[in-house]
Design an enzyme around this catalytic site. Structure first.
Site, PDB file in Angstrom:
ATOM      1  N   TYR A   1     -29.982 -86.830 -41.597  1.00 31.23           N
ATOM      2  CA  TYR A   1     -29.193 -88.228 -41.603  1.00 31.23           C
ATOM      3  C   TYR A   1     -28.308 -87.878 -42.784  1.00 31.23           C
ATOM      4  O   TYR A   1     -27.547 -88.786 -42.832  1.00 31.23           O
ATOM      5  CB  TYR A   1     -30.267 -89.290 -41.757  1.00 31.23           C
ATOM      6  CG  TYR A   1     -30.519 -89.824 -40.547  1.00 31.23           C
ATOM      7  CD1 TYR A   1     -31.321 -89.339 -39.554  1.00 31.23           C
ATOM      8  CD2 TYR A   1     -29.899 -91.288 -40.185  1.00 31.23           C
ATOM      9  CE1 TYR A   1     -31.572 -89.845 -38.294  1.00 31.23           C
ATOM     10  CE2 TYR A   1     -30.205 -91.777 -39.063  1.00 31.23           C
ATOM     11  CZ  TYR A   1     -31.049 -91.185 -38.109  1.00 31.23           C
ATOM     12  OH  TYR A   1     -31.554 -91.866 -36.790  1.00 31.23           O
TER      13      TYR A   1
ATOM     14  N   LYS B   1     -42.464 -80.268 -37.067  1.00 32.16           N
ATOM     15  CA  LYS B   1     -42.101 -78.938 -35.941  1.00 32.16           C
ATOM     16  C   LYS B   1     -42.325 -77.772 -36.989  1.00 32.16           C
ATOM     17  O   LYS B   1     -41.460 -76.893 -37.074  1.00 32.16           O
ATOM     18  CB  LYS B   1     -40.831 -79.244 -35.656  1.00 32.16           C
ATOM     19  CG  LYS B   1     -40.380 -78.164 -34.412  1.00 32.16           C
ATOM     20  CD  LYS B   1     -41.187 -78.378 -33.100  1.00 32.16           C
ATOM     21  CE  LYS B   1     -40.422 -77.610 -32.129  1.00 32.16           C
ATOM     22  NZ  LYS B   1     -41.721 -77.516 -30.820  1.00 32.16           N
TER      23      LYS B   1
ATOM     24  N   ASP C   1     -43.105 -82.474 -30.281  1.00 35.78           N
ATOM     25  CA  ASP C   1     -42.869 -82.666 -28.956  1.00 35.78           C
ATOM     26  C   ASP C   1     -44.288 -82.880 -28.016  1.00 35.78           C
ATOM     27  O   ASP C   1     -44.374 -83.872 -27.273  1.00 35.78           O
ATOM     28  CB  ASP C   1     -42.501 -81.155 -28.239  1.00 35.78           C
ATOM     29  CG  ASP C   1     -43.488 -79.873 -29.021  1.00 35.78           C
ATOM     30  OD1 ASP C   1     -43.993 -80.037 -29.967  1.00 35.78           O
ATOM     31  OD2 ASP C   1     -43.299 -78.809 -28.259  1.00 35.78           O
TER      32      ASP C   1
ATOM     33  N   ASP D   1     -37.171 -91.733 -36.020  1.00 35.86           N
ATOM     34  CA  ASP D   1     -36.054 -92.470 -35.236  1.00 35.86           C
ATOM     35  C   ASP D   1     -36.504 -92.636 -33.420  1.00 35.86           C
ATOM     36  O   ASP D   1     -36.422 -93.541 -32.819  1.00 35.86           O
ATOM     37  CB  ASP D   1     -34.652 -91.667 -35.381  1.00 35.86           C
ATOM     38  CG  ASP D   1     -33.616 -92.572 -34.634  1.00 35.86           C
ATOM     39  OD1 ASP D   1     -33.677 -93.842 -34.646  1.00 35.86           O
ATOM     40  OD2 ASP D   1     -32.693 -91.937 -34.047  1.00 35.86           O
TER      41      ASP D   1
ATOM     42  N   ASP E   1     -38.671 -95.559 -31.046  1.00 38.22           N
ATOM     43  CA  ASP E   1     -37.932 -96.110 -29.758  1.00 38.22           C
ATOM     44  C   ASP E   1     -38.867 -95.837 -28.737  1.00 38.22           C
ATOM     45  O   ASP E   1     -39.317 -96.637 -27.821  1.00 38.22           O
ATOM     46  CB  ASP E   1     -36.478 -95.378 -29.424  1.00 38.22           C
ATOM     47  CG  ASP E   1     -35.466 -96.232 -30.135  1.00 38.22           C
ATOM     48  OD1 ASP E   1     -35.416 -97.046 -31.169  1.00 38.22           O
ATOM     49  OD2 ASP E   1     -34.453 -96.381 -29.412  1.00 38.22           O
TER      50      ASP E   1
HETATM   51  C1  IPM Z   1     -32.719 -97.287 -36.050  1.00 36.77           C
HETATM   52  C2  IPM Z   1     -31.325 -96.901 -35.656  1.00 36.77           C
HETATM   53  C3  IPM Z   1     -30.422 -96.489 -36.664  1.00 36.77           C
HETATM   54  C4  IPM Z   1     -30.826 -94.902 -37.000  1.00 36.77           C
HETATM   55  C5  IPM Z   1     -29.010 -96.127 -36.532  1.00 36.77           C
HETATM   56  C6  IPM Z   1     -28.271 -97.697 -35.874  1.00 36.77           C
HETATM   57  C7  IPM Z   1     -27.935 -95.816 -37.530  1.00 36.77           C
HETATM   58  O1  IPM Z   1     -31.406 -96.307 -34.338  1.00 36.77           O
HETATM   59  O2  IPM Z   1     -32.748 -97.950 -37.070  1.00 36.77           O
HETATM   60  O3  IPM Z   1     -33.808 -96.592 -35.719  1.00 36.77           O
HETATM   61  O4  IPM Z   1     -30.515 -94.008 -36.352  1.00 36.77           O
HETATM   62  O5  IPM Z   1     -31.601 -94.840 -37.974  1.00 36.77           O
HETATM   63 MG    MG Z   2     -33.269 -95.646 -33.787  1.00 37.81          MG
END
Ligand code: IPM
Ligand code: MG
Length: 364
Positions: A144, A195, A227, A251, A255
């Site tokens: 990042y 990893k 993975d 990240d 999700d």
């Molecule tokens: C998160 C989001 C952010 C990230 C984006 C919006 C920059 O996906 O907070 O998880 O990738 O960190």
């Molecule tokens: Mg995210």
């Protein structure tokens, strides 16, 4: 003496941000009133709305406000209106800028399955039953922020894109310390995800986490490749307690983990630095439903609970908010994203009111 004066920066942001923030502040003000806490709420612009006003997603005035605050509440940023902008001006840069400038290196994403919502998960009920895990994501390092980065053109006219996965020993040890401390307050099981079989930077990650672990003999530390972890999260998510991982892996895994609970509209997050912290829902700005009073405010309300717990030293009140949310779900109230047959479909504002009402009962 216990502090009872707090300055909170409020960045509602774009899309559904303002609507969900309004409900979260309702809950925050309620607690402040009942507990005689003096709150100074200062609003600022970030994201697309800041771009429209100032031409940049993170104006100096907002950064200054954030730096002077005890904690920051954020709604959501982004939307199709700003997607064509140069990378450096996109709403998401506001988030990344705040993380970097405020040193918010530890991102906590608790994933809890509310019993009432088990049917809303795409996985079988017996798989998601009992999920209570905490993802601790490193937030200011890795690809990042690593350099070099960018797209270059060679002599042959062909383009090359590059990002750099980089971690220093100090970056790894400070997030590891946070993760071990959190594991100590829970079931004392920490899983470090990397990893290390392929990437040297995460082999260092594994080694440094192991070294830090020597100071926490009471916490059981295990390691897993990312993975495999992605697979295990679907196969048997209840096995996890605390997961600590890198920025990029965190990240993606967070999700995935969010969906276990049925709706990403339920999950709060905390981003902690040495001096301040930022609280926001995990979901985005959902521009398609903005302004319709149908967005789910619960993730933002639960983010208020995290703020009380981690920044304002009010863990009991934090638990009461979480209980009020659970009670509201038990009463059958649902926003459209978590709606099921036989439940009571309500909008954003009514959901905020319903939680406030239950919270009032608990506070009395
Ligand atoms: C998160 C989001 C952010 C990230 C984006 C919006 C920059 O996906 O907070 O998880 O990738 O960190
Ligand atoms: Mg995210």
């Amino acid at each position: 003496m216990k502090q009872n004066n707090f300055k909170i920066a409020v960045f509602a942001g774009d899309g559904v941000g303002p609507e969900i923030m309004k409900e979260a502040l309702k809950i925050l003000k309620l607690i402040a009133n009942k507990k005689n806490i003096n709150l100074q709420l200062a609003e600022g612009l970030v994201g697309g709305s800041a771009y429209d006003h100032f031409g940049v997603p993170l104006p100096d005035s907002s950064l200054e406000l954030a730096l002077q605050s005890d904690a920051i509440m954020l709604g959501a940023v982004g939307g199709p209106k700003w997607e064509a902008l140069d990378y450096s001006l996109r709403p998401e840069r506001a988030l990344l800028g705040l993380r970097e400038k405020l040193g918010l290196f530890a991102n906590l994403r608790p994933v809890v399955a509310f019993d009432e919502l088990l049917d809303a998960s795409p996985l079988k009920k017996n798989v998601v039953h009992g999920i209570d895990l905490m993802i601790v994501r490193e937030l200011t390092g890795d690809v990042y922020f690593g350099k070099p980065r960018g797209v270059t053109k060679g002599k042959d006219g062909k383009r090359t894109g590059v990002n750099t996965m980089v971690y220093s020993e100090d970056e790894i040890s400070r997030i590891a310390v946070r993760a071990f401390e959190i594991a100590r307050t829970r079931k004392k099981n920490l899983l470090s995800v990397d990893k290390a079989n392929v990437l040297e930077s995460t082999e260092l990650w594994r080694n440094v986490v192991t070294e830090v672990g020597r100071n926490y003999p009471d916490v059981t530390l295990k390691h897993m490749y990312v993975d495999n972890c992605a697979m295990q999260l679907i196969r048997n998510p209840a096995q996890f307690d605390v997961i600590v991982t890198t920025n990029l892996f965190g990240d993606i895994l967070s999700d995935e983990a969010a969906m276990l609970t049925g709706s990403i509209g339920m999950l709060p997050s905390a981003s902690l630095g040495e001096n301040t912290a930022l609280y926001e829902p995990i979901h985005g700005s959902a521009p398609d439903i903005a302004g319709l009073n149908i967005a789910n405010p619960l993730a933002t309300i639960l983010s208020v609970a995290l703020m009380l717990r981690y920044s304002l030293s009010m863990p009991q009140e934090a638990s009461l908010i979480e209980k009020a949310v659970a009670d509201t779900l038990k009463e059958g109230f649902r926003t459209q994203d978590i709606h099921q047959q036989d439940k009571k479909l309500i909008g954003t504002e009514k959901m905020g009111d319903a939680v406030a009402k239950n919270l009032c009962k608990l506070l009395n």
